[in-house]
Design a protein around this motif. Structure first.
Motif, PDB file in Angstrom:
ATOM      1  N   UNK A 110      21.998   9.475  -8.549  1.00 29.82           N
ATOM      2  CA  UNK A 110      21.414  10.255  -7.575  1.00 29.82           C
ATOM      3  C   UNK A 110      20.137   9.794  -6.741  1.00 29.82           C
ATOM      4  N   UNK A 111      19.789   8.494  -6.953  1.00 28.80           N
ATOM      5  CA  UNK A 111      18.512   8.292  -5.723  1.00 28.80           C
ATOM      6  C   UNK A 111      19.327   7.590  -5.033  1.00 28.80           C
ATOM      7  N   UNK A 112      20.360   7.025  -5.095  1.00 27.17           N
ATOM      8  CA  UNK A 112      21.492   5.680  -4.648  1.00 27.17           C
ATOM      9  C   UNK A 112      21.867   6.891  -2.886  1.00 27.17           C
ATOM     10  N   UNK A 113      22.412   8.223  -3.649  1.00 27.14           N
ATOM     11  CA  UNK A 113      23.552   8.997  -3.283  1.00 27.14           C
ATOM     12  C   UNK A 113      22.694   9.298  -1.809  1.00 27.14           C
ATOM     13  N   UNK A 114      23.644   9.234  -0.561  1.00 25.18           N
ATOM     14  CA  UNK A 114      23.039   9.639   0.814  1.00 25.18           C
ATOM     15  C   UNK A 114      23.753  10.919   1.724  1.00 25.18           C
ATOM     16  N   UNK A 115      23.282  11.968   2.078  1.00 22.88           N
ATOM     17  CA  UNK A 115      24.366  12.566   2.974  1.00 22.88           C
ATOM     18  C   UNK A 115      24.944  12.113   4.380  1.00 22.88           C
ATOM     19  N   UNK A 116      25.908  12.123   5.048  1.00 15.95           N
ATOM     20  CA  UNK A 116      26.947  11.465   5.466  1.00 15.95           C
ATOM     21  C   UNK A 116      26.738  12.323   6.760  1.00 15.95           C
ATOM     22  N   UNK A 117      26.613  11.480   7.465  1.00 15.96           N
ATOM     23  CA  UNK A 117      26.154  12.428   9.405  1.00 15.96           C
ATOM     24  C   UNK A 117      27.137  12.944   9.718  1.00 15.96           C
ATOM     25  N   UNK A 118      26.998  14.314  10.425  1.00 13.59           N
ATOM     26  CA  UNK A 118      27.178  15.263  10.830  1.00 13.59           C
ATOM     27  C   UNK A 118      28.855  14.499  11.679  1.00 13.59           C
ATOM     28  N   UNK A 119      29.976  14.492  11.737  1.00 19.13           N
ATOM     29  CA  UNK A 119      30.270  13.998  13.140  1.00 19.13           C
ATOM     30  C   UNK A 119      30.291  15.322  14.444  1.00 19.13           C
ATOM     31  N   UNK A 120      30.610  14.830  15.555  1.00 15.26           N
ATOM     32  CA  UNK A 120      30.360  15.926  16.638  1.00 15.26           C
ATOM     33  C   UNK A 120      31.828  16.583  16.099  1.00 15.26           C
ATOM     34  N   UNK A 121      31.641  17.332  17.184  1.00 11.05           N
ATOM     35  CA  UNK A 121      32.712  18.420  17.742  1.00 11.05           C
ATOM     36  C   UNK A 121      34.087  17.583  18.627  1.00 11.05           C
ATOM     37  N   UNK A 122      34.799  18.071  18.496  1.00  9.97           N
ATOM     38  CA  UNK A 122      36.199  17.249  19.406  1.00  9.97           C
ATOM     39  C   UNK A 122      35.374  18.864  20.337  1.00  9.97           C
ATOM     40  N   UNK A 123      35.939  18.662  21.601  1.00  6.05           N
ATOM     41  CA  UNK A 123      35.656  19.251  22.674  1.00  6.05           C
ATOM     42  C   UNK A 123      37.158  18.834  23.546  1.00  6.05           C
ATOM     43  N   UNK A 124      36.840  19.563  24.823  1.00  8.90           N
ATOM     44  CA  UNK A 124      39.859  20.026  25.236  1.00  8.90           C
ATOM     45  C   UNK A 124      38.589  18.759  27.117  1.00  8.90           C
TER      46      UNK A 124
END
Length: 96
Positions: A66-80
């Motif tokens: 658990x000390x080694x785990x980090x959350x991933x970064x949020x991907x940007x939303x897709x646009x048109x």
């Protein structure tokens, strides 16, 4: 939540007439047995490796990591919006 989905699918198969009740009961029993066997094998493998046997529902599968785990970064939303292709031409996406 997942148990409700599993039960609903099994009941719908009975109501549609494609399975007998004994088929679904046997399938559920086999699934629960398989889940129990794999959970027991997981505990045995942790014990054989010298790691403490844990409660995965409260501690996770590898609480020592658990000390080694980090959350991933949020991907940007897709646009048109327009996007340039690698060859320099523009590409636009149709609205969804």
């Amino acid at each position: 939540m997942i148990a409700t989905l599993i039960a609903a699918i099994g009941i719908s198969r009975i109501l549609l007439g494609v399975h007998f009740i004994s088929d679904r009961a046997g399938g559920w029993a086999l699934g629960i047995t398989w889940l129990g066997l794999t959970a027991f094998a997981f505990e045995l493998s942790r014990h054989a490796a010298g790691q403490p046997v844990t409660d995965p529902m409260t501690e996770g599968l590898e609480p020592e990591s658990s000390d080694e785990l980090t959350p991933t970064e949020q991907e940007p939303a897709m646009s048109n919006e327009r996007h340039d292709r690698a060859d320099g031409t523009a590409e636009s996406r149709p609205p969804l």
